[in-house]
Design an enzyme around this catalytic site. Sequence first.
Site, PDB file in Angstrom:
ATOM      1  N   THR A 241       2.491 -40.191 -18.696  1.00  0.00           N
ATOM      2  CA  THR A 241       2.082 -41.322 -19.540  1.00  0.00           C
ATOM      3  C   THR A 241       2.405 -40.953 -20.995  1.00  0.00           C
ATOM      4  OG1 THR A 241      -0.197 -40.504 -19.459  1.00  0.00           O
ATOM      5  CG2 THR A 241       0.380 -42.320 -17.995  1.00  0.00           C
ATOM      6  N   THR A 242       1.420 -40.385 -21.741  1.00  0.00           N
ATOM      7  CA  THR A 242       1.744 -39.948 -23.099  1.00  0.00           C
ATOM      8  C   THR A 242       2.304 -38.523 -23.116  1.00  0.00           C
ATOM      9  OG1 THR A 242      -0.583 -39.389 -23.410  1.00  0.00           O
ATOM     10  CG2 THR A 242       0.174 -41.482 -24.335  1.00  0.00           C
TER      11      THR A 242
ATOM     12  N   GLY B 276      -0.662 -35.068 -17.882  1.00  0.00           N
ATOM     13  CA  GLY B 276      -1.943 -35.323 -18.530  1.00  0.00           C
ATOM     14  C   GLY B 276      -2.048 -34.601 -19.855  1.00  0.00           C
ATOM     15  N   VAL B 277      -2.180 -35.365 -20.935  1.00  0.00           N
ATOM     16  CA  VAL B 277      -2.222 -34.737 -22.255  1.00  0.00           C
ATOM     17  C   VAL B 277      -3.349 -35.278 -23.125  1.00  0.00           C
ATOM     18  CG1 VAL B 277       0.154 -33.989 -22.345  1.00  0.00           C
ATOM     19  CG2 VAL B 277      -0.393 -36.338 -22.935  1.00  0.00           C
TER      20      VAL B 277
ATOM     21  N   THR C 260      -8.532 -31.723 -12.396  1.00  0.00           N
ATOM     22  CA  THR C 260      -7.798 -31.958 -13.633  1.00  0.00           C
ATOM     23  C   THR C 260      -7.277 -33.374 -13.630  1.00  0.00           C
ATOM     24  OG1 THR C 260      -6.005 -31.257 -15.046  1.00  0.00           O
ATOM     25  CG2 THR C 260      -5.586 -31.243 -12.683  1.00  0.00           C
TER      26      THR C 260
ATOM     27  N   GLU D  42      -2.125 -34.206 -26.497  1.00  0.00           N
ATOM     28  CA  GLU D  42      -1.754 -35.294 -27.417  1.00  0.00           C
ATOM     29  C   GLU D  42      -1.764 -34.806 -28.861  1.00  0.00           C
ATOM     30  OE1 GLU D  42      -2.870 -39.328 -24.944  1.00  0.00           O
ATOM     31  OE2 GLU D  42      -4.376 -38.480 -26.254  1.00  0.00           O
TER      32      GLU D  42
ATOM     33  N   ASN E 277      -3.893 -42.283 -30.415  1.00  0.00           N
ATOM     34  CA  ASN E 277      -5.027 -42.900 -29.733  1.00  0.00           C
ATOM     35  C   ASN E 277      -5.670 -44.064 -30.470  1.00  0.00           C
ATOM     36  OD1 ASN E 277      -5.363 -41.457 -27.198  1.00  0.00           O
ATOM     37  ND2 ASN E 277      -5.468 -39.670 -28.538  1.00  0.00           N
TER      38      ASN E 277
ATOM     39  N   THR F 252      -3.622 -51.870 -27.438  1.00  0.00           N
ATOM     40  CA  THR F 252      -3.228 -53.127 -28.089  1.00  0.00           C
ATOM     41  C   THR F 252      -1.843 -53.017 -28.689  1.00  0.00           C
ATOM     42  OG1 THR F 252      -4.379 -52.372 -30.065  1.00  0.00           O
ATOM     43  CG2 THR F 252      -5.546 -53.872 -28.603  1.00  0.00           C
TER      44      THR F 252
END
Lengths: 382, 382
Positions: free
Chosen positions: B142-143, B165-166, B175, B254, B377, B382
Amino acid sequence: MQLPTAFVAYSARAGLRTDRDDLAMVVSRRKCQAAGLFTRSRFAGPSVLISRQRLAGGDARGVVVVASNANVATGAQGHDDAVAVAEQAGRAAGIEPHEMLIASTGVIGRRYPMDLLGAHLSSVDPSTFTTTIDGFARAIMTTDTVPKTAERSVGESRLVGVAKGVGMIEPHLATMLAFVFTDAQIAGPELRRAWRDAVAVSFNALSVDGDSSTSDTAVVFANGAAGPVDMDLFGKQLADLCLDLTRQLARDGEGATKLLVVTTTGARDDDQARRVAKSILNSPLVKAAVHGADPNWGRVAMAIGKCEADTDIEPDRVTIRFGALELYPTPPGRAELDRLRTIMEAEEVHIAVDLGVAAGSATTYGCDLSAEYVRINADYTT
Amino acid sequence: MQLPTAFVAYSARAGLRTDRDDLAMVVSRRKCQAAGLFTRSRFAGPSVLISRQRLAGGDARGVVVVASNANVATGAQGHDDAVAVAEQAGRAAGIEPHEMLIASTGVIGRRYPMDLLGAHLSSVDPSTFTTTIDGFARAIMTTDTVPKTAERSVGESRLVGVAKGVGMIEPHLATMLAFVFTDAQIAGPELRRAWRDAVAVSFNALSVDGDSSTSDTAVVFANGAAGPVDMDLFGKQLADLCLDLTRQLARDGEGATKLLVVTTTGARDDDQARRVAKSILNSPLVKAAVHGADPNWGRVAMAIGKCEADTDIEPDRVTIRFGALELYPTPPGRAELDRLRTIMEAEEVHIAVDLGVAAGSATTYGCDLSAEYVRINADYTT
C-alpha cells in the site's frame, strides 16, 4: 492578571538563556495550605522529589521555577543543587528556606549553572516582586508559544492559575508545571481532595504526545486571606479553572494547529472510557488525519480496536461521531458532506465514541500532529 | 525470487486502484500444513476472522490478498463479501474453496467493489500463475515504497517470506501481512510452535507508530515437497527470515529515513525488557531526535521513566548507550563527540539500555519520525 490577596511574584533573567527570563517565583505573604501532585516517572527529577517531601511536611508557601534546565538525571550533585537553589530562593523571597518548593523544566541531563543562579539569587531586590502573575507565566515557558493563565472566583476569594508545557506531555496523575493560587481559606485535607478531583478531569485528561515528563508538577496554594468559602462551589471553580488551563496547553501543543477533544461514553466504567479516549487521542494516525482535516473514522475504529484487553467492546455496538455527525455505523449522506468538511476544518475538532456497554464516560484533550512537531523536536538539544 | 517447490503465485489488477496490481494469491500445488497469527484488535476485519477459522480447520493451502481496501467495519455484508472473494479465488487457483485464506489491507470502512473482484476472479487464466514471489510482493503493497522478501534454506528445503506494511504498525502477537512459504515437511503442532517463537522475536518486536492494524495477518505454509528437516535448524532459519522481513518493514516505515533498534538488557524479565524497549521505540520525542541525529539521551531516560509501574527501575542503576558509546551515567568526553555524531548520523541507530536489575532482555525494531510521516497520513482517505 492580578494574583489573589497576599501573593506576590518575581521573574528575571539569571542567564540560563539569553533571550528571556528563566527564573521565577510566587510566594504567599501569609502562611499557606498547599497540595501537590507530581510525575510518577521513575526518572523523576530532584525538584519533584524535594517538593513532594516539603509538601508532606505541610509548610509550603511558595515555589521557584528554573526554566530551560530540568536538572534531571544529574545524580546526587543535582539533588544538592536543587536544595541549594530552593533555599536561596526562599531567603530571597523573605520566607523560611524550607517553605519554598522548586520546579524545573527544560533539557534533561545537564547540571544547573550554579554560579549564575547563586549570583542572581543573592542579589534579588525585594521591591521588584509584583502582584501580577504575567511575568511568572512568561518566564516558565520553554517551547510554549503563549503564556497560559486563568482566573475564577468564589465569593470574596479568587483563584489564579498558571501552567506551561507543550511537549513530552501525557501526565499521569499530574501535569507539566501548573500552579493555582487562591486567597480562599481551606483546610489541608479538603484542599488535597479538591485538587485531586480537579486534576483528574483536567491535566490528567491531557496528552500532547503520549510522552510523560520527568518534571510534572501541579500545586495549589491557599493562603486564606479572603476567608472561608463554600467547598462545593470552590471545587467546581477549581476544576473549571484547571480545565481552562488544560485546553490552553493542548491548543499550544508542539506544532499543533488544532485542539482535539475526544469523548467516550457508554463504557463499562470511567477507566475504560479514559483508556479508549486516550488510545484515540494518542494515535499518530488519528492526529495526522485531524491535521489534514481528513474524516478518516476508520483510524478511530482502529484505535478503539487496539484496546484489545477490553473484550467487551463489540464493533457492532460502537458509534463514532465527528462533531455531532455520525460516521459509523451509518456514514453521512452526500447532503451532509459540507457539514462534515466544516467540522473537520474547525480549530477545535471533537471526536465522540459510544461503546454501547454501560454508562462510563471520559473526555480527554490533545492536539493534531503536524510536520512542525517533528521540526521542533528533531534538533532540540543540539 | 523463486518460491519453494510446488508453490505458485498470481498477481493482477482487478481495478481497485488504477496504478498497479491489487489482487494476489499464492497457493500450494500439494496439501499443506499452515500456522497463523492475527491481530488482537477488537475491530478485526472479516478477512482475519475467516482466515483464523479456516486455519483452525487445518486445510489451508493458499491465501488471496486484496490490496487498497481493508474491508473492516463493513458489517455482515462485509463478512459475506470476504467469504465470496476467498471462495472464488480458491476456485480460480484450482484448490478447494475452503482451503483459501484471505487477507486485506487498505482503507477501513469501505465495502469491496464486488463487481470488479467477481468479474476478475471468474476470468483468471491458470497459465498466468508463476513460480516467483516478486509480483505478489509488489501487488500487496500500500504505502510501502519497496517490496519485502527474504529467503533461507535448511537442508534440501527452502523458506521464502514476503511482508508488507509501513504504517499503523505495532503488531500484538502478529504483524501486518506476512507470509512464509516452505517446502519443508513439518507436522502441524511443530509448525505452530516454530511460528509462534519466530514471530515473538521478529514481527512482535516491531513498531512503526504504536498503532495496531485491524488486519494484521502472519501465516506460514509448509507443503512438505522437500521432505523432513532438522526442526532446530528450521526454527532458527525461520526466525532469522522473519527478522530480515521485520527490519525491512521498519526501515520502510512511513516517512522513515532510519532504522531504529532498541535493546534492553538487565531487566527483571523479558517482558519488562520489551515494555521498556517499546516505550523508547514508540516515544515520538525519541523518534524525532533520532530523525534529527540529536543525541538526546534525556528523552530515552524520560521514556524509561514513564514505565512507572516498574518500580524496580532505579535511575542510578541504569545505563544508556547510543551505539556502543555510553551517554548516561557517564557522558562522552569531547574526544568522542565525532564518534557520537557518526553513530547518530548512520542509517541504522542503536539505542541500548541496561536496567541493572536482572538478566531479562529484548530487542525491538522501529524507525525515526519525520515530517513526511505526517504528510503521508494527513490526507490518506480524501
